[in-house]
Design a protein around this motif. Structure first.
Motif, PDB file in Angstrom:
ATOM      1  N   HIS A  54       0.800  -1.223   0.000  1.00 36.22           N
ATOM      2  CA  HIS A  54       0.000   0.000   0.000  1.00 36.22           C
ATOM      3  C   HIS A  54       0.837   1.279   0.000  1.00 36.22           C
ATOM      4  CE1 HIS A  54      -3.023  -2.974   1.063  1.00 36.22           C
ATOM      5  NE2 HIS A  54      -3.897  -2.117   0.583  1.00 36.22           N
ATOM      6  N   LYS A  55       2.142   1.150   0.122  1.00 36.32           N
ATOM      7  CA  LYS A  55       3.052   2.302   0.038  1.00 36.32           C
ATOM      8  C   LYS A  55       2.638   3.447   0.977  1.00 36.32           C
ATOM      9  CE  LYS A  55       5.223   0.497  -3.584  1.00 36.32           C
ATOM     10  NZ  LYS A  55       5.402  -0.902  -3.297  1.00 36.32           N
ATOM     11  N   LYS A  56       2.356   3.089   2.218  1.00 31.76           N
ATOM     12  CA  LYS A  56       1.982   4.086   3.219  1.00 31.76           C
ATOM     13  C   LYS A  56       3.055   4.149   4.290  1.00 31.76           C
ATOM     14  CE  LYS A  56      -2.991   3.767   2.721  1.00 31.76           C
ATOM     15  NZ  LYS A  56      -4.249   3.691   3.421  1.00 31.76           N
ATOM     16  N   SER A  57       3.109   5.285   4.971  1.00 33.97           N
ATOM     17  CA  SER A  57       4.080   5.423   6.049  1.00 33.97           C
ATOM     18  C   SER A  57       3.366   5.319   7.397  1.00 33.97           C
ATOM     19  CB  SER A  57       4.828   6.749   5.930  1.00 33.97           C
ATOM     20  OG  SER A  57       3.911   7.823   5.970  1.00 33.97           O
ATOM     21  N   ARG A  58       4.147   5.069   8.403  1.00 33.15           N
ATOM     22  CA  ARG A  58       3.619   4.964   9.750  1.00 33.15           C
ATOM     23  C   ARG A  58       3.441   6.365  10.330  1.00 33.15           C
ATOM     24  NH1 ARG A  58       7.928   1.524  12.631  1.00 33.15           N
ATOM     25  NH2 ARG A  58       6.803   2.228  14.443  1.00 33.15           N
ATOM     26  N   PRO A  59       2.505   6.571  11.214  1.00 34.88           N
ATOM     27  CA  PRO A  59       1.591   5.623  11.841  1.00 34.88           C
ATOM     28  C   PRO A  59       0.312   5.362  11.044  1.00 34.88           C
ATOM     29  CG  PRO A  59       1.297   7.722  12.901  1.00 34.88           C
ATOM     30  CD  PRO A  59       2.413   7.892  11.872  1.00 34.88           C
ATOM     31  N   ALA A  60       0.076   6.142   9.990  1.00 31.01           N
ATOM     32  CA  ALA A  60      -1.157   5.974   9.206  1.00 31.01           C
ATOM     33  C   ALA A  60      -1.296   4.550   8.679  1.00 31.01           C
ATOM     34  CB  ALA A  60      -1.199   6.971   8.056  1.00 31.01           C
ATOM     35  N   ALA A  61      -0.196   3.968   8.227  1.00 34.29           N
ATOM     36  CA  ALA A  61      -0.240   2.600   7.708  1.00 34.29           C
ATOM     37  C   ALA A  61      -0.668   1.620   8.795  1.00 34.29           C
ATOM     38  CB  ALA A  61       1.119   2.203   7.150  1.00 34.29           C
ATOM     39  N   THR A  62      -0.177   1.819   9.996  1.00 34.15           N
ATOM     40  CA  THR A  62      -0.523   0.942  11.114  1.00 34.15           C
ATOM     41  C   THR A  62      -2.004   1.047  11.436  1.00 34.15           C
ATOM     42  OG1 THR A  62       1.692   1.310  12.003  1.00 34.15           O
ATOM     43  CG2 THR A  62       0.093   0.300  13.473  1.00 34.15           C
ATOM     44  N   PHE A  63      -2.516   2.278  11.502  1.00 34.39           N
ATOM     45  CA  PHE A  63      -3.933   2.475  11.812  1.00 34.39           C
ATOM     46  C   PHE A  63      -4.817   1.889  10.720  1.00 34.39           C
ATOM     47  CE2 PHE A  63      -3.130   6.456  14.624  1.00 34.39           C
ATOM     48  CZ  PHE A  63      -2.566   5.651  15.595  1.00 34.39           C
ATOM     49  N   ASP A  64      -4.474   2.136   9.465  1.00 33.22           N
ATOM     50  CA  ASP A  64      -5.252   1.584   8.348  1.00 33.22           C
ATOM     51  C   ASP A  64      -5.222   0.054   8.352  1.00 33.22           C
ATOM     52  OD1 ASP A  64      -5.799   4.157   7.549  1.00 33.22           O
ATOM     53  OD2 ASP A  64      -4.456   4.127   5.819  1.00 33.22           O
ATOM     54  N   TYR A  65      -4.050  -0.481   8.654  1.00 26.93           N
ATOM     55  CA  TYR A  65      -3.894  -1.941   8.697  1.00 26.93           C
ATOM     56  C   TYR A  65      -4.809  -2.550   9.761  1.00 26.93           C
ATOM     57  CZ  TYR A  65      -1.680  -6.469   9.464  1.00 26.93           C
ATOM     58  OH  TYR A  65      -1.435  -7.817   9.620  1.00 26.93           O
ATOM     59  N   LEU A  66      -4.785  -1.975  10.951  1.00 26.94           N
ATOM     60  CA  LEU A  66      -5.611  -2.518  12.028  1.00 26.94           C
ATOM     61  C   LEU A  66      -7.098  -2.271  11.793  1.00 26.94           C
ATOM     62  CD1 LEU A  66      -3.362  -1.758  15.119  1.00 26.94           C
ATOM     63  CD2 LEU A  66      -3.822  -3.974  14.054  1.00 26.94           C
ATOM     64  N   ASP A  67      -7.439  -1.262  10.993  1.00 26.73           N
ATOM     65  CA  ASP A  67      -8.846  -1.034  10.640  1.00 26.73           C
ATOM     66  C   ASP A  67      -9.430  -2.190   9.838  1.00 26.73           C
ATOM     67  OD1 ASP A  67      -9.192   1.345  11.975  1.00 26.73           O
ATOM     68  OD2 ASP A  67      -8.789   2.603  10.220  1.00 26.73           O
ATOM     69  N   GLN A  68      -8.581  -2.985   9.207  1.00 30.59           N
ATOM     70  CA  GLN A  68      -9.064  -4.165   8.479  1.00 30.59           C
ATOM     71  C   GLN A  68      -9.845  -5.103   9.401  1.00 30.59           C
ATOM     72  OE1 GLN A  68      -6.247  -5.802   5.219  1.00 30.59           O
ATOM     73  NE2 GLN A  68      -4.989  -5.298   6.989  1.00 30.59           N
ATOM     74  N   LEU A  69      -9.471  -5.118  10.672  1.00 28.19           N
ATOM     75  CA  LEU A  69     -10.164  -5.991  11.619  1.00 28.19           C
ATOM     76  C   LEU A  69     -11.619  -5.559  11.796  1.00 28.19           C
ATOM     77  CD1 LEU A  69      -7.420  -6.502  14.347  1.00 28.19           C
ATOM     78  CD2 LEU A  69      -7.971  -7.972  12.422  1.00 28.19           C
ATOM     79  N   ASN A  70     -11.886  -4.238  11.662  1.00 23.65           N
ATOM     80  CA  ASN A  70     -13.259  -3.735  11.781  1.00 23.65           C
ATOM     81  C   ASN A  70     -14.142  -4.229  10.643  1.00 23.65           C
ATOM     82  OD1 ASN A  70     -12.520  -2.231  14.030  1.00 23.65           O
ATOM     83  ND2 ASN A  70     -12.060  -0.429  12.819  1.00 23.65           N
ATOM     84  N   HIS A  71     -13.546  -4.529   9.518  1.00 18.93           N
ATOM     85  CA  HIS A  71     -14.294  -4.914   8.323  1.00 18.93           C
ATOM     86  C   HIS A  71     -14.002  -6.352   7.900  1.00 18.93           C
ATOM     87  CE1 HIS A  71     -15.116  -0.673   8.150  1.00 18.93           C
ATOM     88  NE2 HIS A  71     -13.834  -0.433   8.133  1.00 18.93           N
ATOM     89  N   TYR A  72     -13.426  -7.127   8.797  1.00 19.26           N
ATOM     90  CA  TYR A  72     -13.082  -8.502   8.454  1.00 19.26           C
ATOM     91  C   TYR A  72     -14.366  -9.295   8.219  1.00 19.26           C
ATOM     92  CZ  TYR A  72     -10.557 -12.854   8.314  1.00 19.26           C
ATOM     93  OH  TYR A  72     -10.028 -14.048   7.899  1.00 19.26           O
ATOM     94  N   PRO A  73     -14.425 -10.062   7.124  1.00 21.49           N
ATOM     95  CA  PRO A  73     -15.667 -10.785   6.802  1.00 21.49           C
ATOM     96  C   PRO A  73     -15.974 -11.889   7.807  1.00 21.49           C
ATOM     97  CG  PRO A  73     -13.907 -11.415   5.299  1.00 21.49           C
ATOM     98  CD  PRO A  73     -13.375 -10.297   6.138  1.00 21.49           C
ATOM     99  N   GLY A  74     -17.230 -12.116   7.995  1.00 19.61           N
ATOM    100  CA  GLY A  74     -17.664 -13.180   8.908  1.00 19.61           C
ATOM    101  C   GLY A  74     -18.576 -12.634   9.980  1.00 19.61           C
ATOM    102  N   ARG A  75     -19.128 -13.532  10.727  1.00 20.90           N
ATOM    103  CA  ARG A  75     -20.058 -13.150  11.787  1.00 20.90           C
ATOM    104  C   ARG A  75     -19.430 -13.436  13.148  1.00 20.90           C
ATOM    105  NH1 ARG A  75     -26.060 -14.271  10.604  1.00 20.90           N
ATOM    106  NH2 ARG A  75     -26.244 -12.228   9.683  1.00 20.90           N
ATOM    107  N   HIS A  76     -18.339 -12.808  13.418  1.00 23.09           N
ATOM    108  CA  HIS A  76     -17.625 -13.040  14.671  1.00 23.09           C
ATOM    109  C   HIS A  76     -18.098 -12.055  15.731  1.00 23.09           C
ATOM    110  CE1 HIS A  76     -15.119 -15.514  12.188  1.00 23.09           C
ATOM    111  NE2 HIS A  76     -14.862 -14.480  11.411  1.00 23.09           N
ATOM    112  N   LYS A  77     -18.246 -12.548  16.926  1.00 20.36           N
ATOM    113  CA  LYS A  77     -18.592 -11.664  18.040  1.00 20.36           C
ATOM    114  C   LYS A  77     -17.353 -10.994  18.604  1.00 20.36           C
ATOM    115  CE  LYS A  77     -22.855 -13.832  19.400  1.00 20.36           C
ATOM    116  NZ  LYS A  77     -23.624 -14.466  20.468  1.00 20.36           N
ATOM    117  N   SER A  78     -16.189 -11.589  18.338  1.00 20.93           N
ATOM    118  CA  SER A  78     -14.944 -11.053  18.860  1.00 20.93           C
ATOM    119  C   SER A  78     -13.823 -11.322  17.855  1.00 20.93           C
ATOM    120  CB  SER A  78     -14.632 -11.718  20.204  1.00 20.93           C
ATOM    121  OG  SER A  78     -13.562 -11.088  20.840  1.00 20.93           O
ATOM    122  N   ILE A  79     -12.927 -10.342  17.711  1.00 24.46           N
ATOM    123  CA  ILE A  79     -11.806 -10.489  16.787  1.00 24.46           C
ATOM    124  C   ILE A  79     -10.576  -9.844  17.428  1.00 24.46           C
ATOM    125  CG2 ILE A  79     -12.327  -8.356  15.523  1.00 24.46           C
ATOM    126  CD1 ILE A  79     -11.444  -9.900  12.953  1.00 24.46           C
ATOM    127  N   GLY A  80      -9.424 -10.485  17.240  1.00 26.09           N
ATOM    128  CA  GLY A  80      -8.226  -9.933  17.856  1.00 26.09           C
ATOM    129  C   GLY A  80      -6.956 -10.558  17.323  1.00 26.09           C
TER     130      GLY A  80
END
Length: 107
Positions: A54-80
């Motif tokens: 994605h050619k991004k620099s930190r910390p924005a890259a880190t925040f965007d990367y971890l945001d993937q967990l908010n949109h991870y597919p599936g019906r999980h009650k918990s993700i980590g």
């Protein structure tokens, strides 16, 4: 959806804990997302791969990367994910994200 982070030291049984959590149908658990070695996470790229793609620099890259967990597919009650102390020291912005997003911490 609840989010959690396992903060741990090496050789503490945390891989076993991740495996147990991931075996539950309502929980999604990822191994060390910030590891630079072999990738155990077949379902989500590690951070170094994401950042180079994605050619991004930190910390924005880190925040965007971890945001993937908010949109991870599936019906999980918990993700980590699991992160080691030395990885957290190299990526201190992860702690800010954990606090801002109100992750539950397993220590």
């Amino acid at each position: 959806m609840d989010k959690y982070c396992i903060i741990t030291a090496q050789r503490s049984g945390s891989a076993w804990l991740v495996s147990l959590l991931d075996s539950h149908p309502e929980i999604e658990a990822f191994y060390e997302l910030f590891l630079t070695g072999p990738d155990k996470n077949k379902r989500l790229d590690q951070f170094h791969t994401y950042r180079s793609n994605h050619k991004k620099s930190r910390p924005a890259a880190t925040f965007d990367y971890l945001d993937q967990l908010n949109h991870y597919p599936g019906r999980h009650k918990s993700i980590g994910f699991k992160i080691m102390y030395n990885q957290l020291a190299r990526f201190p912005e992860v702690m800010a994200k954990l606090v801002l997003e109100r992750y539950k911490i397993i220590h």
